[in-house]
Design a protein around this motif. Structure first.
Motif, PDB file in Angstrom:
ATOM      1  N   UNK A 119       0.828  -1.211   0.000  1.00 53.00           N
ATOM      2  CA  UNK A 119       0.000   0.000   0.000  1.00 53.00           C
ATOM      3  C   UNK A 119       0.862   1.260   0.000  1.00 53.00           C
ATOM      4  N   UNK A 120       1.930   1.253   0.795  1.00 55.37           N
ATOM      5  CA  UNK A 120       2.824   2.404   0.868  1.00 55.37           C
ATOM      6  C   UNK A 120       3.711   2.469  -0.368  1.00 55.37           C
ATOM      7  N   UNK A 121       4.192   1.312  -0.798  1.00 56.95           N
ATOM      8  CA  UNK A 121       5.056   1.267  -1.970  1.00 56.95           C
ATOM      9  C   UNK A 121       4.326   1.774  -3.205  1.00 56.95           C
ATOM     10  N   UNK A 122       3.048   1.394  -3.355  1.00 61.16           N
ATOM     11  CA  UNK A 122       2.270   1.845  -4.505  1.00 61.16           C
ATOM     12  C   UNK A 122       2.027   3.353  -4.475  1.00 61.16           C
ATOM     13  N   UNK A 123       1.759   3.884  -3.267  1.00 57.13           N
ATOM     14  CA  UNK A 123       1.571   5.333  -3.140  1.00 57.13           C
ATOM     15  C   UNK A 123       2.871   6.069  -3.448  1.00 57.13           C
ATOM     16  N   UNK A 124       3.961   5.532  -2.944  1.00 57.28           N
ATOM     17  CA  UNK A 124       5.284   6.093  -3.203  1.00 57.28           C
ATOM     18  C   UNK A 124       5.587   6.055  -4.704  1.00 57.28           C
ATOM     19  N   UNK A 125       5.167   4.972  -5.361  1.00 58.46           N
ATOM     20  CA  UNK A 125       5.404   4.816  -6.794  1.00 58.46           C
ATOM     21  C   UNK A 125       4.751   5.880  -7.646  1.00 58.46           C
ATOM     22  N   UNK A 126       3.702   6.537  -7.121  1.00 60.37           N
ATOM     23  CA  UNK A 126       3.051   7.619  -7.859  1.00 60.37           C
ATOM     24  C   UNK A 126       3.991   8.808  -8.080  1.00 60.37           C
ATOM     25  N   UNK A 127       5.040   8.888  -7.270  1.00 62.87           N
ATOM     26  CA  UNK A 127       5.984  10.003  -7.355  1.00 62.87           C
ATOM     27  C   UNK A 127       7.155   9.714  -8.286  1.00 62.87           C
ATOM     28  N   UNK A 128       7.246   8.488  -8.793  1.00 68.96           N
ATOM     29  CA  UNK A 128       8.414   8.052  -9.541  1.00 68.96           C
ATOM     30  C   UNK A 128       8.080   7.874 -11.019  1.00 68.96           C
ATOM     31  N   UNK A 129       9.118   7.834 -11.816  1.00 72.42           N
ATOM     32  CA  UNK A 129       8.911   7.504 -13.217  1.00 72.42           C
ATOM     33  C   UNK A 129       8.419   6.063 -13.314  1.00 72.42           C
ATOM     34  N   UNK A 130       7.734   5.741 -14.402  1.00 76.13           N
ATOM     35  CA  UNK A 130       7.218   4.380 -14.576  1.00 76.13           C
ATOM     36  C   UNK A 130       8.341   3.353 -14.510  1.00 76.13           C
ATOM     37  N   UNK A 131       9.500   3.702 -15.060  1.00 74.99           N
ATOM     38  CA  UNK A 131      10.626   2.761 -15.089  1.00 74.99           C
ATOM     39  C   UNK A 131      11.120   2.448 -13.686  1.00 74.99           C
ATOM     40  N   UNK A 132      11.298   3.475 -12.859  1.00 74.81           N
ATOM     41  CA  UNK A 132      11.793   3.269 -11.500  1.00 74.81           C
ATOM     42  C   UNK A 132      10.740   2.553 -10.654  1.00 74.81           C
TER      43      UNK A 132
END
Length: 208
Positions: free
Chosen positions: A140-153
């Motif tokens: 849940x946290x990783x997915x929210x954090x992923x919103x801030x990153x490029x798709x590749x990262x």
């Protein structure tokens, strides 16, 4: 005149505890402050790597909130003179959300930066108040954090068995990128700063 002298004579004596309390809490606030908001690059990784995931998230959000507040205040007439009043509880800039709204209204940040900072604000709030274990590897946290990153990262983080140290480095790069944006850099300029730091910081996460 006599009345004024009488009022002065009846002034309550100083409260030693309150004076000490005020002095100590001011010193604590001064300790928290940085000397301006120059490059964070030399110290951010050291601090983040020594924090828990919860602490790192709260720290990143706190730094971004402080940087945004200062740049908003710079745009306000007499902002510097009224800084304490603006930031006090109940003031115009008392909450992160207030700072975001006014920062956008004044053009300090654009819509994309507003959205990213609001995601960081929400992540911070959930982590700060949660009684559950906070880890950047929790979906849940990783997915929210992923919103801030490029798709590749973001995809790399989802697919690889990355360490908590690696994720805190990425969090540090997110911090640097958004500080650069608040300070007026274009997306390309901010990304160039992050790209220049990325390899060095990743190396430190593997060796540290």
């Amino acid at each position: 005149m006599a009345r004024k002298r009488h009022q002065k004579g009846n002034r309550k004596p100083a409260n030693p505890f309150q004076e000490r309390r005020t002095r100590i809490l001011k010193a604590l606030k001064d300790y928290r402050k940085r000397e301006g908001f120059g490059p964070l690059h030399g110290e951010v990784i050291d601090v983040l790597m020594s924090e828990s995931d919860r602490g790192a998230i709260i720290l990143v959000a706190g730094v971004l909130e402080d940087v945004l507040a200062e740049y908003v205040i710079m745009q306000l007439p007499a902002g510097r003179a009224r800084r304490v009043e603006l930031l006090k509880p109940g003031g115009v800039l008392s909450s992160f959300q207030d700072k975001l709204a006014l920062g956008r209204a004044l053009g300090v940040i654009d819509d994309a930066t507003l959205d990213s900072l609001d995601i960081i604000r929400q992540i911070r709030n959930e982590c700060a108040h949660s009684m559950r274990v906070v880890s950047l590897k929790i979906p849940a946290l990783n997915n929210a954090f992923g919103l801030l990153l490029s798709d590749r990262v973001a995809e790399h983080i989802r697919e690889e068995a990355v360490t908590g140290d690696y994720l805190r480095v990425v969090l540090g790069l997110v911090l640097v990128f958004h500080v650069e944006r608040i300070q007026g850099k274009t997306v390309e300029e901010a990304q160039a700063v992050v790209d220049g730091l990325s390899a060095k910081m990743m190396d430190r996460s593997r060796t540290g």
